[in-house]
Design an enzyme around this catalytic site. Structure first.
Site, PDB file in Angstrom:
ATOM      1  N   GLU A   1       0.862  -1.197   0.000  1.00 50.10           N
ATOM      2  CA  GLU A   1       0.000   0.000   0.000  1.00 50.10           C
ATOM      3  C   GLU A   1       0.894   1.242   0.000  1.00 50.10           C
ATOM      4  OE1 GLU A   1      -2.359  -0.656   3.557  1.00 50.10           O
ATOM      5  OE2 GLU A   1      -3.717  -2.006   2.501  1.00 50.10           O
TER       6      GLU A   1
HETATM    7  C1  LIG Z   1      -7.091  -0.788   5.476  1.00 49.02           C
HETATM    8  C2  LIG Z   1      -5.824  -0.095   5.078  1.00 49.02           C
HETATM    9  N1  LIG Z   1      -6.013   1.300   5.060  1.00 49.02           N
HETATM   10  C3  LIG Z   1      -4.734  -0.472   6.045  1.00 49.02           C
HETATM   11  O1  LIG Z   1      -4.481   0.252   6.986  1.00 49.02           O
HETATM   12  N2  LIG Z   1      -4.116  -1.624   5.818  1.00 49.02           N
HETATM   13  C4  LIG Z   1      -3.124  -2.132   6.721  1.00 49.02           C
HETATM   14  C5  LIG Z   1      -2.553  -3.427   6.211  1.00 49.02           C
HETATM   15  C6  LIG Z   1      -3.718  -2.347   8.114  1.00 49.02           C
HETATM   16  O2  LIG Z   1      -4.881  -2.733   8.219  1.00 49.02           O
HETATM   17  O3  LIG Z   1      -2.967  -2.175   9.098  1.00 49.02           O
END
Ligand SMILES: C[C@@H](N)C(=O)N[C@H](C)C(=O)O
Length: 185
Positions: free
Chosen positions: A162
């Site tokens: 991400e």
């Molecule tokens: C859901 C997304 N914005 C996010 O924060 N993903 C990471 C992997 C998490 O959930 O910690």
């Protein structure tokens, strides 16, 4: 770890130029639901201070940080994971991990007027296009590198899947801690 750093701090009290637009406090997120009842972005004080350093570096280049998510209580993570149980994009509920202990930010950069810069994908685009190693256009790559360089200089590491997720490089030194962000307003 210095005990002063393990408390929580409202990031806008450290740097009011940081834009806070918490997407999970609205229906404008991948769940289509309001996930939590606060509009204040907090993080562990050591992590918040690093964000202020990144913000200073970026402002010198003409950009402002916009934070989409910061500390996220475990109950909120449970709601997210229930909707999208894919740990490569939404972590399992765990009080000793990432957002859930206040050592991570979901963020992007804006120009000084608050207009978001073009990035590889929208926030929470759970596809390969969001991976840090995925191809980007020249404009997207330029903006991404500006953000990434400032965050790394300030002491963060980017989550590989991400482009918007940055974790404190010292995250493992923090234990779990649960607070009500509304108390930091
Ligand atoms: C859901 C997304 N914005 C996010 O924060 N993903 C990471 C992997 C998490 O959930 O910690």
């Amino acid at each position: 770890m210095d005990s002063r750093k393990t408390g929580f701090t409202n990031i806008q009290k450290l740097d009011p130029s940081i834009i806070v637009e918490l997407r999970y406090a609205t229906m404008n997120n991948f769940t289509g639901q309001v996930i939590y009842d606060f509009n204040v972005a907090i993080a562990r004080t050591g992590t918040a201070e690093k964000l202020a350093v990144a913000s200073r570096i970026l402002k010198e280049k003409g950009y402002r940080i916009k934070v989409w998510d910061a500390y996220r209580p475990v109950e909120a993570q449970e709601k997210l994971f229930e909707v999208y149980p894919h740990p490569e994009f939404v972590a399992k509920p765990n009080p000793n991990f990432s957002h859930q202990k206040g050592v991570t930010f979901d963020l992007t950069i804006c120009d000084m007027d608050g207009n978001e810069m073009e990035m590889p994908t929208e926030f929470d685009d759970f596809t390969e296009a969001a991976f840090r190693k995925s191809p980007r256009t020249k404009i997207q790559d330029n903006n991404y590198q500006i953000l990434d360089s400032a965050m790394k200089q300030a002491g963060f590491v980017g989550y590989e899947n991400e482009w918007w997720d940055y974790r404190d490089s010292e995250m493992d030194e923090y234990g779990p801690s649960s607070v009500d962000p509304n108390e930091y307003f």
